[in-house]
Structure formats: structure tokens, C-alpha cells
Design a protein around this motif. Structure first.
Motif, PDB file in Angstrom:
ATOM      1  N   ALA A   1      43.331  39.529  43.731  1.00 26.78           N
ATOM      2  CA  ALA A   1      43.062  39.857  42.401  1.00 26.78           C
ATOM      3  C   ALA A   1      42.586  41.497  42.413  1.00 26.78           C
ATOM      4  CB  ALA A   1      41.690  38.770  42.052  1.00 26.78           C
ATOM      5  N   VAL A   2      41.845  41.973  43.351  1.00 21.89           N
ATOM      6  CA  VAL A   2      41.735  43.493  43.634  1.00 21.89           C
ATOM      7  C   VAL A   2      42.941  44.179  43.407  1.00 21.89           C
ATOM      8  CG1 VAL A   2      40.789  45.316  44.703  1.00 21.89           C
ATOM      9  CG2 VAL A   2      39.437  43.261  44.693  1.00 21.89           C
ATOM     10  N   ILE A   3      43.991  43.748  43.995  1.00 21.01           N
ATOM     11  CA  ILE A   3      45.273  44.446  43.953  1.00 21.01           C
ATOM     12  C   ILE A   3      45.963  44.219  42.362  1.00 21.01           C
ATOM     13  CG2 ILE A   3      47.684  44.435  44.352  1.00 21.01           C
ATOM     14  CD1 ILE A   3      46.315  45.739  46.764  1.00 21.01           C
ATOM     15  N   LEU A   4      45.619  43.222  41.780  1.00 25.01           N
ATOM     16  CA  LEU A   4      46.069  43.231  40.569  1.00 25.01           C
ATOM     17  C   LEU A   4      45.104  44.079  39.514  1.00 25.01           C
ATOM     18  CD1 LEU A   4      46.672  39.257  40.209  1.00 25.01           C
ATOM     19  CD2 LEU A   4      48.427  41.238  40.207  1.00 25.01           C
ATOM     20  N   ALA A   5      44.056  44.063  39.572  1.00 25.69           N
ATOM     21  CA  ALA A   5      42.854  44.875  39.024  1.00 25.69           C
ATOM     22  C   ALA A   5      43.326  46.295  39.070  1.00 25.69           C
ATOM     23  CB  ALA A   5      41.598  44.451  39.270  1.00 25.69           C
ATOM     24  N   LEU A   6      43.858  46.844  40.055  1.00 24.09           N
ATOM     25  CA  LEU A   6      44.020  48.180  40.378  1.00 24.09           C
ATOM     26  C   LEU A   6      45.334  48.598  39.930  1.00 24.09           C
ATOM     27  CD1 LEU A   6      43.085  48.534  44.098  1.00 24.09           C
ATOM     28  CD2 LEU A   6      42.212  49.910  42.347  1.00 24.09           C
ATOM     29  N   SER A   7      46.111  47.874  39.183  1.00 23.73           N
ATOM     30  CA  SER A   7      47.663  48.150  38.761  1.00 23.73           C
ATOM     31  C   SER A   7      47.434  49.270  37.705  1.00 23.73           C
ATOM     32  CB  SER A   7      48.433  47.134  38.111  1.00 23.73           C
ATOM     33  OG  SER A   7      47.604  46.426  37.265  1.00 23.73           O
ATOM     34  N   PRO A   8      46.440  49.496  36.803  1.00 23.42           N
ATOM     35  CA  PRO A   8      46.412  50.540  35.769  1.00 23.42           C
ATOM     36  C   PRO A   8      46.109  51.675  36.512  1.00 23.42           C
ATOM     37  CG  PRO A   8      45.162  48.813  35.074  1.00 23.42           C
ATOM     38  CD  PRO A   8      45.311  48.344  36.504  1.00 23.42           C
ATOM     39  N   PHE A   9      45.570  51.706  37.670  1.00 23.52           N
ATOM     40  CA  PHE A   9      45.394  53.321  38.398  1.00 23.52           C
ATOM     41  C   PHE A   9      46.357  53.769  39.116  1.00 23.52           C
ATOM     42  CE2 PHE A   9      41.633  50.517  37.841  1.00 23.52           C
ATOM     43  CZ  PHE A   9      40.887  51.348  36.967  1.00 23.52           C
ATOM     44  N   HIS A  10      47.600  52.945  39.390  1.00 19.82           N
ATOM     45  CA  HIS A  10      48.405  53.611  40.138  1.00 19.82           C
ATOM     46  C   HIS A  10      50.147  53.693  39.397  1.00 19.82           C
ATOM     47  CE1 HIS A  10      50.028  49.936  42.053  1.00 19.82           C
ATOM     48  NE2 HIS A  10      48.775  49.658  41.792  1.00 19.82           N
ATOM     49  N   ASN A  11      49.811  53.009  38.198  1.00 25.27           N
ATOM     50  CA  ASN A  11      51.155  52.932  37.224  1.00 25.27           C
ATOM     51  C   ASN A  11      51.065  53.851  35.919  1.00 25.27           C
ATOM     52  OD1 ASN A  11      52.850  50.902  38.696  1.00 25.27           O
ATOM     53  ND2 ASN A  11      51.039  49.713  38.494  1.00 25.27           N
ATOM     54  N   ALA A  12      51.770  54.824  36.076  1.00 20.68           N
ATOM     55  CA  ALA A  12      51.827  55.832  34.799  1.00 20.68           C
ATOM     56  C   ALA A  12      51.950  55.077  33.500  1.00 20.68           C
ATOM     57  CB  ALA A  12      52.589  56.760  34.921  1.00 20.68           C
ATOM     58  N   VAL A  13      52.558  53.918  33.351  1.00 24.35           N
ATOM     59  CA  VAL A  13      52.977  53.491  32.189  1.00 24.35           C
ATOM     60  C   VAL A  13      51.447  52.977  31.522  1.00 24.35           C
ATOM     61  CG1 VAL A  13      53.220  50.838  32.914  1.00 24.35           C
ATOM     62  CG2 VAL A  13      54.213  51.801  31.142  1.00 24.35           C
ATOM     63  N   TYR A  14      50.359  52.618  32.341  1.00 24.24           N
ATOM     64  CA  TYR A  14      49.027  52.255  31.595  1.00 24.24           C
ATOM     65  C   TYR A  14      48.429  53.692  30.869  1.00 24.24           C
ATOM     66  CZ  TYR A  14      49.298  47.759  33.914  1.00 24.24           C
ATOM     67  OH  TYR A  14      49.372  46.373  34.230  1.00 24.24           O
ATOM     68  N   ARG A  15      48.773  54.818  31.440  1.00 27.58           N
ATOM     69  CA  ARG A  15      47.984  55.852  30.816  1.00 27.58           C
ATOM     70  C   ARG A  15      48.487  56.414  29.612  1.00 27.58           C
ATOM     71  NH1 ARG A  15      48.454  57.754  36.778  1.00 27.58           N
ATOM     72  NH2 ARG A  15      46.791  56.338  37.681  1.00 27.58           N
TER      73      ARG A  15
ATOM     74  N   ARG B   1      40.216  51.084  32.790  1.00 26.88           N
ATOM     75  CA  ARG B   1      39.499  49.619  33.363  1.00 26.88           C
ATOM     76  C   ARG B   1      40.669  48.625  33.799  1.00 26.88           C
ATOM     77  NH1 ARG B   1      35.694  46.296  29.670  1.00 26.88           N
ATOM     78  NH2 ARG B   1      34.252  47.581  30.366  1.00 26.88           N
ATOM     79  N   GLY B   2      40.691  48.297  34.849  1.00 28.04           N
ATOM     80  CA  GLY B   2      41.362  47.311  35.410  1.00 28.04           C
ATOM     81  C   GLY B   2      40.563  45.828  35.625  1.00 28.04           C
ATOM     82  N   GLU B   3      41.187  44.824  35.180  1.00 23.33           N
ATOM     83  CA  GLU B   3      40.612  43.485  35.240  1.00 23.33           C
ATOM     84  C   GLU B   3      41.598  42.446  35.640  1.00 23.33           C
ATOM     85  OE1 GLU B   3      36.979  43.728  31.864  1.00 23.33           O
ATOM     86  OE2 GLU B   3      38.737  42.418  31.251  1.00 23.33           O
ATOM     87  N   ALA B   4      41.187  41.649  36.499  1.00 25.98           N
ATOM     88  CA  ALA B   4      42.136  40.477  36.847  1.00 25.98           C
ATOM     89  C   ALA B   4      41.384  39.296  37.282  1.00 25.98           C
ATOM     90  CB  ALA B   4      43.033  40.949  38.065  1.00 25.98           C
ATOM     91  N   ARG B   5      41.764  38.291  37.062  1.00 22.27           N
ATOM     92  CA  ARG B   5      41.247  36.750  37.277  1.00 22.27           C
ATOM     93  C   ARG B   5      41.989  36.456  38.700  1.00 22.27           C
ATOM     94  NH1 ARG B   5      39.277  31.689  33.771  1.00 22.27           N
ATOM     95  NH2 ARG B   5      39.569  30.041  35.639  1.00 22.27           N
ATOM     96  N   SER B   6      41.185  35.896  39.464  1.00 22.90           N
ATOM     97  CA  SER B   6      41.688  35.190  40.704  1.00 22.90           C
ATOM     98  C   SER B   6      42.219  33.862  40.289  1.00 22.90           C
ATOM     99  CB  SER B   6      40.640  35.117  41.685  1.00 22.90           C
ATOM    100  OG  SER B   6      39.805  34.338  41.598  1.00 22.90           O
ATOM    101  N   ALA B   7      43.014  33.512  41.741  1.00 24.55           N
ATOM    102  CA  ALA B   7      43.583  32.076  41.583  1.00 24.55           C
ATOM    103  C   ALA B   7      42.190  31.295  41.565  1.00 24.55           C
ATOM    104  CB  ALA B   7      44.111  31.905  42.995  1.00 24.55           C
ATOM    105  N   THR B   8      42.420  29.943  41.386  1.00 20.70           N
ATOM    106  CA  THR B   8      41.315  28.977  41.021  1.00 20.70           C
ATOM    107  C   THR B   8      41.409  27.751  42.046  1.00 20.70           C
ATOM    108  OG1 THR B   8      42.505  27.715  39.502  1.00 20.70           O
ATOM    109  CG2 THR B   8      41.238  29.373  38.670  1.00 20.70           C
TER     110      THR B   8
END
Length: 171
Positions: A157-171, A96-103
Motif C-alpha cells: 500500500a505504501v508503494i501504491l501511495a507513493l506513485s504520484p511522487f515518482h510518476n510525472a503524469v500526476y504533476r 498527496r498519495g493515498e492507497a488502501r491495503s489488501a483486506t
């Protein structure tokens, strides 16, 4: 080819999700499908936790509708500390990846109507004369003179939430 279920029919959200997935996984590497699902929170969520819960609920409900997808994505917009923002939640079968957008700070006249029970989109449509503004540039587009839009802020925010899916360090 990745099968991506987006828990929305909102064009601004779909555009942001499609652009981000294409940038991360490559053009035409993802097939997007919309799902109409319930958020389990009010139409206008208040606070970060309620808004995040809405996005998580949308992902969960999209997963139930489309269990064979590779990714499920939801964007839930809310109001917190006199500003509008969003939570993006993305799940695969294992991550799961989650990110909060700018406000975006909102003017008092807008906040007054929203606090009285109206959702931000219809309030903004009333003040601007732009029908379904939440499916277009949104309050962000209006208050930044078009320099930012709902889609452009969601995209980040979608790019940030996608970070776990393309960075091996999260796995």
C-alpha cells in the motif's frame, strides 16, 4: 536526502515505509523520523472513511510537528465489512498519495469482541498469546500462517501511495 516523518512508532509500519521509500528513491536516500501524533478517530476505527480520516489526521498533525520535512506518512488500520485493512496517506509539500491495503476477513469470534469495543490488536494478543501482536506480524500473520504480515501488506500500500511522487503524469 529526503527527510521523511512517519506518524507512528509501530515497528511493522516503520519497516514497510522504510522498505518502500528505499525501493522508490534508492537505498539510504531517505532519513526517517517517527512522530507520535493523534489520529482524531477511535483507537479502533470502523469503516473506510473513518480509517482514512485517521491517516489524514495523523499526516496533518505530523506536518504541524515537523513542518520542514519533505514527506509525511501515516498508516491507519481499521475494520470494514468484517475485514481488517489500512489506509496509507503520504504528503509532500505539493502532492498527496493515498492507497488502501489488501483486506483480511476476520473470524466471527474476533469481530464479536471488536464490535463490543475492544481494539483488534489486544483481542488478537488475547487469542494468540503474542504480546503487542499489532507491532509484530498482526492478525494477518496469524491468519495467513506467516505468508503475509502487517508489514508486507503495508509495504504494498505504501508503494501504491507513493506513485504520484515518482510518476510525472500526476504533476
Amino acid at each position: 536526502m529526503h527527510n521523511v516523518v512517519v506518524a507512528t512508532t509501530n515497528p511493522a509500519k516503520i519497516q514497510a515505509i522504510l522498505q518502500a521509500f528505499n525501493e522508490i528513491f534508492g537505498e539510504s536516500m531517505c532519513h526517517m523520523e517517527s512522530a507520535v501524533v493523534d489520529s482524531g478517530v477511535p483507537e479502533q476505527p470502523f469503516g473506510s472513511e473513518e480509517t482514512r480520516r485517521g491517516a489524514r489526521n495523523r499526516v496533518s498533525n505530523a506536518r504541524q510537528q515537523h513542518p520542514d520535512a519533505d514527506f509525511w506518512v501515516a498508516i491507519e488500520a481499521g475494520i470494514d465489512e468484517d475485514s481488517t485493512f489500512s489506509w496509507v496517506v503520504i504528503e509532500s509539500r505539493t502532492l498527496r498519495g493515498e492507497a488502501r491495503s489488501a483486506t483480511l476477513p476476520l473470524p466471527a469470534v474476533i469481530l464479536e469482541k471488536v464490535r463490543a469495543g475492544a481494539a483488534l490488536g489486544p483481542v488478537m494478543s488475547h487469542y494468540t498469546g503474542i504480546d503487542e501482536i499489532g507491532r509484530k506480524e498482526g492478525a494477518i500473520g496469524v491468519f495467513t500462517a506467516g505468508k503475509l504480515t502487517r508489514s508486507s501488506v503495508y509495504h504494498q500500500a505504501v508503494i501504491l501511495a507513493l506513485s504520484p511522487f515518482h510518476n510525472a503524469v500526476y504533476r
